[in-house]
Design a protein around this motif. Structure first.
Motif, PDB file in Angstrom:
ATOM      1  N   GLU A   1       0.800  -1.220   0.000  1.00 58.50           N
ATOM      2  CA  GLU A   1       0.000   0.000   0.000  1.00 58.50           C
ATOM      3  C   GLU A   1       0.833   1.271   0.000  1.00 58.50           C
ATOM      4  OE1 GLU A   1      -3.600  -0.147   2.656  1.00 58.50           O
ATOM      5  OE2 GLU A   1      -2.759  -2.100   3.187  1.00 58.50           O
ATOM      6  N   ILE A   2       2.090   1.195   0.423  1.00 60.66           N
ATOM      7  CA  ILE A   2       2.856   2.443   0.555  1.00 60.66           C
ATOM      8  C   ILE A   2       4.230   2.416  -0.116  1.00 60.66           C
ATOM      9  CG2 ILE A   2       1.740   2.851   2.798  1.00 60.66           C
ATOM     10  CD1 ILE A   2       4.599   2.445   4.011  1.00 60.66           C
ATOM     11  N   PHE A   3       4.664   1.288  -0.680  1.00 58.29           N
ATOM     12  CA  PHE A   3       6.034   1.220  -1.199  1.00 58.29           C
ATOM     13  C   PHE A   3       6.222   2.110  -2.429  1.00 58.29           C
ATOM     14  CE2 PHE A   3       4.063  -1.702  -4.109  1.00 58.29           C
ATOM     15  CZ  PHE A   3       4.874  -1.778  -5.222  1.00 58.29           C
ATOM     16  N   ASP A   4       7.480   2.411  -2.721  1.00 59.74           N
ATOM     17  CA  ASP A   4       7.853   3.224  -3.878  1.00 59.74           C
ATOM     18  C   ASP A   4       8.141   2.282  -5.053  1.00 59.74           C
ATOM     19  OD1 ASP A   4       8.884   4.959  -5.731  1.00 59.74           O
ATOM     20  OD2 ASP A   4      10.491   5.732  -4.457  1.00 59.74           O
ATOM     21  N   LYS A   5       7.399   2.441  -6.139  1.00 58.83           N
ATOM     22  CA  LYS A   5       7.562   1.564  -7.298  1.00 58.83           C
ATOM     23  C   LYS A   5       8.775   1.934  -8.156  1.00 58.83           C
ATOM     24  CE  LYS A   5       2.587   0.706  -7.598  1.00 58.83           C
ATOM     25  NZ  LYS A   5       1.362   0.837  -8.437  1.00 58.83           N
ATOM     26  N   ASP A   6       9.396   3.055  -7.850  1.00 60.87           N
ATOM     27  CA  ASP A   6      10.501   3.556  -8.671  1.00 60.87           C
ATOM     28  C   ASP A   6      11.821   2.932  -8.212  1.00 60.87           C
ATOM     29  OD1 ASP A   6      11.806   4.934 -10.602  1.00 60.87           O
ATOM     30  OD2 ASP A   6      11.591   6.915  -9.689  1.00 60.87           O
ATOM     31  N   LEU A   7      11.973   1.626  -8.402  1.00 56.69           N
ATOM     32  CA  LEU A   7      13.189   0.907  -8.041  1.00 56.69           C
ATOM     33  C   LEU A   7      14.161   0.909  -9.219  1.00 56.69           C
ATOM     34  CD1 LEU A   7      14.891  -1.002  -6.231  1.00 56.69           C
ATOM     35  CD2 LEU A   7      13.543  -2.895  -7.175  1.00 56.69           C
ATOM     36  N   VAL A   8      15.391   1.322  -8.964  1.00 56.30           N
ATOM     37  CA  VAL A   8      16.410   1.372 -10.013  1.00 56.30           C
ATOM     38  C   VAL A   8      17.166   0.050 -10.047  1.00 56.30           C
ATOM     39  CG1 VAL A   8      18.461   2.568 -10.862  1.00 56.30           C
ATOM     40  CG2 VAL A   8      16.641   3.858  -9.706  1.00 56.30           C
ATOM     41  N   ILE A   9      17.069  -0.672 -11.170  1.00 55.77           N
ATOM     42  CA  ILE A   9      17.786  -1.934 -11.347  1.00 55.77           C
ATOM     43  C   ILE A   9      18.918  -1.712 -12.345  1.00 55.77           C
ATOM     44  CG2 ILE A   9      17.629  -4.362 -11.997  1.00 55.77           C
ATOM     45  CD1 ILE A   9      14.706  -4.314 -11.248  1.00 55.77           C
ATOM     46  N   LEU A  10      20.151  -1.893 -11.892  1.00 58.00           N
ATOM     47  CA  LEU A  10      21.326  -1.630 -12.701  1.00 58.00           C
ATOM     48  C   LEU A  10      21.734  -2.850 -13.511  1.00 58.00           C
ATOM     49  CD1 LEU A  10      23.432   0.017  -9.845  1.00 58.00           C
ATOM     50  CD2 LEU A  10      22.059   1.230 -11.555  1.00 58.00           C
ATOM     51  N   SER A  11      22.694  -2.651 -14.411  1.00 56.13           N
ATOM     52  CA  SER A  11      23.316  -3.750 -15.140  1.00 56.13           C
ATOM     53  C   SER A  11      24.825  -3.612 -15.017  1.00 56.13           C
ATOM     54  CB  SER A  11      22.919  -3.714 -16.619  1.00 56.13           C
ATOM     55  OG  SER A  11      23.582  -2.644 -17.282  1.00 56.13           O
TER      56      SER A  11
ATOM     57  N   GLU B   1      25.394   7.538 -14.994  1.00 57.18           N
ATOM     58  CA  GLU B   1      23.993   7.135 -15.155  1.00 57.18           C
ATOM     59  C   GLU B   1      23.336   6.915 -13.806  1.00 57.18           C
ATOM     60  OE1 GLU B   1      24.548   4.791 -19.444  1.00 57.18           O
ATOM     61  OE2 GLU B   1      24.669   3.695 -17.540  1.00 57.18           O
ATOM     62  N   LEU B   2      24.067   6.288 -12.896  1.00 56.57           N
ATOM     63  CA  LEU B   2      23.523   6.039 -11.560  1.00 56.57           C
ATOM     64  C   LEU B   2      23.222   7.339 -10.827  1.00 56.57           C
ATOM     65  CD1 LEU B   2      22.918   4.000  -9.247  1.00 56.57           C
ATOM     66  CD2 LEU B   2      25.277   4.357  -8.503  1.00 56.57           C
ATOM     67  N   LEU B   3      24.175   8.268 -10.822  1.00 60.33           N
ATOM     68  CA  LEU B   3      23.989   9.521 -10.094  1.00 60.33           C
ATOM     69  C   LEU B   3      22.863  10.356 -10.697  1.00 60.33           C
ATOM     70  CD1 LEU B   3      27.716  10.525  -9.393  1.00 60.33           C
ATOM     71  CD2 LEU B   3      26.084   9.396  -7.856  1.00 60.33           C
TER      72      LEU B   3
ATOM     73  N   MET C   1      27.549  13.105  -4.812  1.00 61.46           N
ATOM     74  CA  MET C   1      27.392  14.185  -5.781  1.00 61.46           C
ATOM     75  C   MET C   1      28.745  14.783  -6.198  1.00 61.46           C
ATOM     76  SD  MET C   1      24.198  14.203  -6.425  1.00 61.46           S
ATOM     77  CE  MET C   1      24.162  12.428  -6.084  1.00 61.46           C
ATOM     78  N   ILE C   2      29.714  14.794  -5.285  1.00 61.53           N
ATOM     79  CA  ILE C   2      31.038  15.317  -5.605  1.00 61.53           C
ATOM     80  C   ILE C   2      31.771  14.410  -6.602  1.00 61.53           C
ATOM     81  CG2 ILE C   2      33.331  15.811  -4.634  1.00 61.53           C
ATOM     82  CD1 ILE C   2      31.172  17.949  -4.113  1.00 61.53           C
ATOM     83  N   LEU C   3      31.393  13.136  -6.634  1.00 65.31           N
ATOM     84  CA  LEU C   3      32.060  12.197  -7.543  1.00 65.31           C
ATOM     85  C   LEU C   3      31.864  12.582  -9.012  1.00 65.31           C
ATOM     86  CD1 LEU C   3      31.288   8.758  -5.834  1.00 65.31           C
ATOM     87  CD2 LEU C   3      33.442  10.048  -5.796  1.00 65.31           C
ATOM     88  N   GLU C   4      30.963  13.509  -9.294  1.00 65.14           N
ATOM     89  CA  GLU C   4      30.760  13.970 -10.672  1.00 65.14           C
ATOM     90  C   GLU C   4      31.861  14.940 -11.127  1.00 65.14           C
ATOM     91  OE1 GLU C   4      26.090  14.008 -11.631  1.00 65.14           O
ATOM     92  OE2 GLU C   4      26.671  15.465 -10.130  1.00 65.14           O
ATOM     93  N   SER C   5      32.678  15.407 -10.201  1.00 58.58           N
ATOM     94  CA  SER C   5      33.705  16.398 -10.540  1.00 58.58           C
ATOM     95  C   SER C   5      34.762  15.815 -11.460  1.00 58.58           C
ATOM     96  CB  SER C   5      34.375  16.905  -9.248  1.00 58.58           C
ATOM     97  OG  SER C   5      35.506  17.698  -9.555  1.00 58.58           O
ATOM     98  N   ASP C   6      35.256  16.641 -12.389  1.00 56.27           N
ATOM     99  CA  ASP C   6      36.329  16.188 -13.287  1.00 56.27           C
ATOM    100  C   ASP C   6      37.708  16.358 -12.648  1.00 56.27           C
ATOM    101  OD1 ASP C   6      36.633  18.916 -13.358  1.00 56.27           O
ATOM    102  OD2 ASP C   6      36.152  19.138 -15.486  1.00 56.27           O
ATOM    103  N   ARG C   7      37.735  16.726 -11.365  1.00 51.06           N
ATOM    104  CA  ARG C   7      38.998  16.867 -10.636  1.00 51.06           C
ATOM    105  C   ARG C   7      39.329  15.593  -9.845  1.00 51.06           C
ATOM    106  NH1 ARG C   7      37.796  22.079  -7.205  1.00 51.06           N
ATOM    107  NH2 ARG C   7      39.655  21.328  -6.077  1.00 51.06           N
ATOM    108  N   ILE C   8      38.644  14.516 -10.162  1.00 48.58           N
ATOM    109  CA  ILE C   8      38.822  13.263  -9.431  1.00 48.58           C
ATOM    110  C   ILE C   8      39.428  12.207 -10.337  1.00 48.58           C
ATOM    111  CG2 ILE C   8      37.643  11.415  -8.174  1.00 48.58           C
ATOM    112  CD1 ILE C   8      35.493  13.481  -7.426  1.00 48.58           C
ATOM    113  N   GLU C   9      40.462  11.537  -9.846  1.00 47.47           N
ATOM    114  CA  GLU C   9      41.093  10.438 -10.591  1.00 47.47           C
ATOM    115  C   GLU C   9      40.949   9.160  -9.797  1.00 47.47           C
ATOM    116  OE1 GLU C   9      45.466   9.112 -12.389  1.00 47.47           O
ATOM    117  OE2 GLU C   9      45.189  11.077 -11.435  1.00 47.47           O
ATOM    118  N   PHE C  10      40.436   8.137 -10.429  1.00 45.73           N
ATOM    119  CA  PHE C  10      40.239   6.856  -9.746  1.00 45.73           C
ATOM    120  C   PHE C  10      41.523   6.038  -9.800  1.00 45.73           C
ATOM    121  CE2 PHE C  10      38.850   2.348  -9.719  1.00 45.73           C
ATOM    122  CZ  PHE C  10      38.277   2.331  -8.455  1.00 45.73           C
ATOM    123  N   MET C  11      41.962   5.566  -8.619  1.00 46.33           N
ATOM    124  CA  MET C  11      43.214   4.812  -8.543  1.00 46.33           C
ATOM    125  C   MET C  11      42.988   3.300  -8.511  1.00 46.33           C
ATOM    126  SD  MET C  11      45.377   7.178  -8.708  1.00 46.33           S
ATOM    127  CE  MET C  11      46.872   6.290  -8.335  1.00 46.33           C
TER     128      MET C  11
END
Length: 271
Positions: free
Chosen positions: A86-96, A103-105, A260-270
């Protein structure tokens, strides 16, 4: 180049599907869902996946749905007779496996819920929460520091506020945590829900919303930092906190802010 173009599997190579999603059947009553959520809110799982039939995921339920509905119906009837369906949110995000961080953010900003699931090799689903993305921040190199995080209003409440007023503040400001004015202590949807279940026996014979805060609840203390930590440092700190919530100067930092900060182009993934 922003790391948002990388897939989540690339960014979480060892733990991409390591957190099992916790599910609840749509026909379960709300007292069951509430009891389960006490253990998972603010964790790597955070919300419950609603299922039907042969464990097919059809939606999600979390603290927001509980808080919104007890505000409308603060009685034991809500917990005893209302079903999850009766109250759940139907907007469930299912990833691949091909889903990118960007896309996730983008999806999370639209749904305002930092929670998704992804099929795993066991035939079930794994959870991706805002807290889990702290692992990405912890494995990045960046000169981005918390003093550069976008400023936002710190929502607070006062000791003489009623529980109704506190929930109104949460809903109005779309936040799960509120600071007690002029202190480092906070209340959260998890603390509210835990108190409802354990201390007030699901509202049986209690006029809950009218109660004053100081009569009803224990708070938790934030971690206050004085050093202007970089993204890696603050992510590592929050990753190991039971309930991640940090104060720096006049700013509060949550896992959502890190995401939200992970969207910055000043971040390098190691990696």
């Amino acid at each position: 180049m922003s790391i948002t173009s990388k897939t989540l599997q690339e960014l979480l190579p060892l733990t991409f599907t390591s957190t099992p999603a916790v599910s609840i059947r749509k026909e379960n009553k709300m007292w069951v869902a509430t009891g389960m959520l006490i253990h998972y809110l603010e964790s790597f799982t955070d919300s419950l996946v609603v299922t039907e039939g042969d464990e097919v995921p059809i939606g999600v339920i979390g603290g927001k749905e509980i808080i919104e509905n007890i505000y409308k119906n603060p009685t034991s009837n809500f917990f005893d007779n209302t079903t999850v369906e009766e109250i759940f949110d139907k907007d469930l995000v299912i990833l691949s496996e091909a889903s990118t961080l960007g896309e996730l953010l983008t999806t999370w900003k639209s749904t305002r819920r930092a929670f998704s699931i992804i099929p795993n090799h066991l035939g079930g689903y794994s959870a991706i929460s805002g807290r889990k993305l702290l692992e990405i921040g912890a494995n990045c190199v960046s000169d981005f520091t918390i003093s550069e995080f976008p400023t936002k209003n710190v929502v607070s409440f006062e000791k003489d506020n009623s529980i109704k007023e506190i929930i109104e503040l949460m809903l109005k400001n779309n936040t799960r945590k509120l600071l007690l004015k002029d202190t480092n202590y906070f209340i959260s949807d998890r603390l509210l829900i835990e108190s409802i279940a354990k201390d007030f026996d699901f509202f049986r014979d209690v006029k809950f919303l009218e109660r004053k805060f100081e009569e009803s609840f224990k708070l938790e203390e934030t971690v206050k930092v004085s050093k202007d930590l970089n993204l890696t440092e603050i992510s590592k700190m929050m990753y190991v906190m039971p309930h991640p919530y940090v104060i720096f100067r006049d700013q509060v930092i949550t896992p959502w802010d890190i995401c939200m900060i992970l969207e910055s182009d000043r971040i390098e993934f190691m990696g």
